[in-house]
Structures are given as C-alpha cells and as structure tokens.
Design an enzyme around this catalytic site. Structure first.
Site, mmCIF file in Angstrom:
data_model
loop_
_atom_site.group_PDB
_atom_site.id
_atom_site.type_symbol
_atom_site.label_atom_id
_atom_site.label_comp_id
_atom_site.label_asym_id
_atom_site.label_seq_id
_atom_site.Cartn_x
_atom_site.Cartn_y
_atom_site.Cartn_z
ATOM 1 C CG ASP A 84 -1.958 1.007 1.293
ATOM 2 O OD1 ASP A 84 -2.401 1.429 0.208
ATOM 3 O OD2 ASP A 84 -2.373 1.387 2.402
ATOM 4 C CD GLU A 135 -2.254 8.245 -4.244
ATOM 5 O OE1 GLU A 135 -2.129 7.157 -3.664
ATOM 6 O OE2 GLU A 135 -2.288 9.325 -3.649
ATOM 7 C CG HIS A 177 -5.199 7.717 3.872
ATOM 8 N ND1 HIS A 177 -4.133 8.230 3.170
ATOM 9 C CD2 HIS A 177 -5.609 6.634 3.180
ATOM 10 C CE1 HIS A 177 -3.907 7.466 2.105
ATOM 11 N NE2 HIS A 177 -4.797 6.495 2.082
ATOM 12 N N GLY A 178 -8.008 8.101 7.304
ATOM 13 C CA GLY A 178 -8.367 8.388 8.694
ATOM 14 C C GLY A 178 -9.807 8.894 8.794
ATOM 15 C CG HIS A 207 -6.270 4.933 -1.480
ATOM 16 N ND1 HIS A 207 -5.172 4.426 -0.858
ATOM 17 C CD2 HIS A 207 -6.201 4.501 -2.766
ATOM 18 C CE1 HIS A 207 -4.457 3.724 -1.720
ATOM 19 N NE2 HIS A 207 -5.057 3.760 -2.889
ATOM 20 N N GLY A 208 -9.053 5.571 1.679
ATOM 21 C CA GLY A 208 -9.741 6.269 2.766
ATOM 22 C C GLY A 208 -11.161 5.780 2.981
ATOM 23 N N GLY A 209 -11.359 4.459 2.903
ATOM 24 C CA GLY A 209 -12.705 3.885 3.007
ATOM 25 C C GLY A 209 -13.373 4.080 4.359
ATOM 26 C CG ASN A 229 -7.201 0.900 -0.476
ATOM 27 O OD1 ASN A 229 -7.653 0.036 -1.224
ATOM 28 N ND2 ASN A 229 -6.058 1.514 -0.696
HETATM 29 P P1 13P Z 1 -8.543 4.556 5.986
HETATM 30 O O1 13P Z 1 -7.523 4.360 7.037
HETATM 31 O O2 13P Z 1 -9.141 5.906 6.003
HETATM 32 O O3 13P Z 1 -9.593 3.488 6.001
HETATM 33 O O4 13P Z 1 -7.791 4.455 4.580
HETATM 34 C C1 13P Z 1 -7.164 3.273 4.204
HETATM 35 C C2 13P Z 1 -6.389 3.411 2.951
HETATM 36 O O5 13P Z 1 -6.734 4.131 2.060
HETATM 37 C C3 13P Z 1 -5.171 2.594 2.794
HETATM 38 O O6 13P Z 1 -4.458 2.936 1.660
#
Ligand code: 13P
Length: 287
Positions: A84, A135, A177-178, A207-209, A229
């Site tokens: 990742d 990306e 993310h987060g 990303h950033g699910g 993700n």
């Molecule tokens: P989150 O930590 O926000 O779920 O994002 C995960 C991610 O995108 C890993 O590449």
C-alpha cells in the site's frame, strides 16, 4: 490462494461491486481478515503499508506468514498481498519478497517523473506476474507519516497514467485517510465520472474507506470503483473491543492476561467490521 489482484478487480468492474483492501498489522489482523473472506466466499486484498511492513520485521516475514496462513487455514478464495502506498524501492523489495501486487505511489512526484517510474515498474511487475496500482492526486490525511492534501486528480493525468498499463488506478476525489472531519465536502462524483469516461473499464480504487457513508460508497461503485481500502476502521474496532475487555477487568480474571485471550475480542471485532464492509461492497459470494 495467493493471486494478483487483476482478475478479481476486472470481475468486480464487470459485476459492479468492489473488493475490499484491508490493511494488516500483525498475525491477528491477517487471520481475522482471511477467516472472514473464506467464511463469506469473498475475494480479498491484504494491504501492507511500508510502516506496517517494517513493524512486522520486513516484507519477507509478511509474505511468508501470509502464504503459510493461506495453506494452514485452507483458504481457497482469491487473496492478493498488496503493498500500500509503496515507494519506488519498496515496490522492488515487495516484488522480491513474493508479494502478488504493489501500489506505486508516485503522486508526490511531478507527473513526468511519476510516469517514468510507473512505466518501469509496470514492466517489471507484469514480467513477474504481479498487479500494479498507481496513484494520481494525493489522498488527503495522514497515513504512516505520509501526509497528503486531499487533491482532486486531474482526469487527463489519470488517463496518461492509465495508458501506461497499470492494472488499477487510485484517483483522488476528495477522499482522505483516517476519520473525516465534520466539514468534509464529500466525494467529487463529477471528477470520478469524468475519469471513468476517459479510462474505460480500468478498475478505480477508492482510498480512505473509513467513514465514507454507505450511499457514497454505492455511488462510487456504480461509477467504476472496484477496490476500496479500509484501514482505520479495523483499528478503531480492535481498539474499542480491547478497551472493553480491559475496562471490564477481564485481564485480571484467571488467565485473562494470556495474549491469546487478551487479543481475542479485538480479533473478533475486526471480523465483524470486515464482514460489514464486504456486504456493503457487494463482494460476498464473488470468490
Ligand atoms: P482509511 O484508514 O481511512 O480506512 O484508509 C485506508 C487506505 O486508504 C489505505 O491505503
């Protein structure tokens, strides 16, 4: 079965669902995610950040552990082991360590340099049977010390990178993310639709699910997102279950201090959230 992520994601685009990438940190994490995938007959991608790889003593350890677990746990659903947000050197290390997929995150390089490095890695990965994600437009928030501003990727740049032969593409559309801040504007579906129009059937990655509302996830999937993700949400579930165990004083009862007992509620909690995500993404029974 350890496989590259190409086939599972092409099938996801065709079937209008998404496969979850769940990041792993240790044996418990990996075991919980593999068990859930098998129990629900779902394909799955195990994500490993460079920081998590280091934490687990190196990519070779991770690769050996995952391969052995697939065998010992009789996992028959497709599993991809994916780097990742990989650096250029990190990608080469994972190729050598036996990963089945890598992400080269060249989003912080000028586009020409991102293109040059991505093309080279596409060639190497494909020679060795790995899939590769690239990306465009950095994902906001912080992950393992890498801070991005949450850009909206330029669809034309996405097309340029897609044309290099990558197997799937992460395009920033306001995701971070987060945890999402209170004033988050949501995903930019216009940018997503424009990118989709230019790149055709290439699977898109979100990303950033963590914390994206279900209706936005569904809309993103309808617009070509085939890989989502999730990292922070598994951490939060693990943390909460572990906290409850300790706060209830269970670690002080009998052999409650045994790590196999201490870590069990957190491991079970990861299984719960992973299953929930698989249901939302539509990957159950798609192995
Ligand atoms: P989150 O930590 O926000 O779920 O994002 C995960 C991610 O995108 C890993 O590449």
């Amino acid at each position: 079965m350890l496989v590259s992520a190409t086939e599972m994601l092409n099938k996801a685009v065709a079937g209008k669902y998404a496969v979850g990438q769940f990041n792993i940190n240790n044996l418990e994490w990996t075991k919980a995610i593999l068990m859930t995938a098998q129990e629900n007959n779902s394909p799955v991608i195990l994500g490993v950040s460079e920081g998590a790889g280091k934490y687990m003593t190196g990519f070779k350890t991770v690769s050996a552990m995952v391969k052995a677990m697939i065998e010992e746990m009789n996992i028959t659903v497709p599993v991809a082991l994916h780097l990742d947000h990989g650096s250029y050197d990190g990608c080469y290390k994972c190729i050598e360590a036996g990963f089945s997929s890598v992400m080269f995150d060249g989003s912080h390089f000028p586009i020409e340099e991102n293109i040059a490095k991505t093309s080279e890695l596409v060639k190497v990965c494909h020679e060795k049977g790995l899939s590769i994600e690239a990306e465009v437009g950095s994902i906001g928030g912080e992950e393992d010390g890498v801070v991005g501003a949450g850009e909206i990727a330029d669809p034309e740049e996405c097309k340029k990178i897609a044309d290099l032969g990558v197997d799937f593409l992460a395009a920033g559309i306001g995701n971070i993310h987060g945890k999402y801040p209170e004033n988050w504007k949501g995903l930019d579906f216009d940018a997503l639709a424009k990118t989709k129009e230019l790149i055709g059937n290439l699977p898109l990655v979100l990303h950033g699910g963590t914390g994206i509302p279900a209706d936005m996830i569904k809309k993103a999937i309808s617009l070509g997102v085939a890989k989502i993700n999730v990292n922070t949400e598994c951490q939060l579930y693990f943390q909460e279950a572990t906290r409850k165990y300790i706060e209830a004083g269970k670690d002080l009862e009998g052999k409650g201090f045994d790590p196999r007992k201490l870590l069990a509620p957190g491991t079970e909690a990861i299984k719960v959230i992973v299953k929930e995500k698989m249901e939302l993404f539509g990957s159950i029974n798609k192995a």
